[in-house]
Design a protein around this motif. Structure first.
Motif: not given
Length: 120
Positions: A11, A67, A105
């Protein structure tokens, strides 16, 4: 490395989890694609949405922006992403910024599936 730690790394740095898992080519492609998409959104005068849920769609857009990981925090710290509502490219730019986070994501979920052996 535990899969959730791997997801956190993926991430923060788009594509890093794939590189860690030995899929260097995919990781580099993901890094370039996501960061360039995010950068294009900033260049086209898009808005990094504030994290507030008084307006639910703004809150969801903010989560999507988050994200993308470290590029989000760098852009926020540099004062980028203020958005220019009258720019012709404003809506496209916002879409690029949101899609970059959502794409990351999906990339993180793919890395998780690989890490736990669900995907070869």
């Amino acid at each position: 490395m535990p899969p959730l730690v791997l997801c956190a790394i993926g991430w923060l740095v788009p594509g890093a989890a794939h590189v860690w898992l030995g899929r260097r080519d995919k990781g580099v492609v993901f890094l370039l694609a996501i960061v360039l998409l995010f950068a294009a959104g900033l260049w086209l005068e898009g808005r990094i949405f504030p994290v507030t849920f008084q307006e639910p769609l703004v809150g969801l857009a903010a989560l999507a922006n988050l994200g993308v990981g470290i590029p989000y925090f760098l852009a926020w710290a540099a004062g980028l992403g203020t958005g220019n509502v009258v720019a012709v490219s404003y809506e496209y730019a916002n879409t690029y910024l949101i899609v970059a986070g959502l794409l990351n994501a999906l990339v993180v979920l793919d890395a998780y599936d690989i890490a736990i052996g669900r995907k070869p």
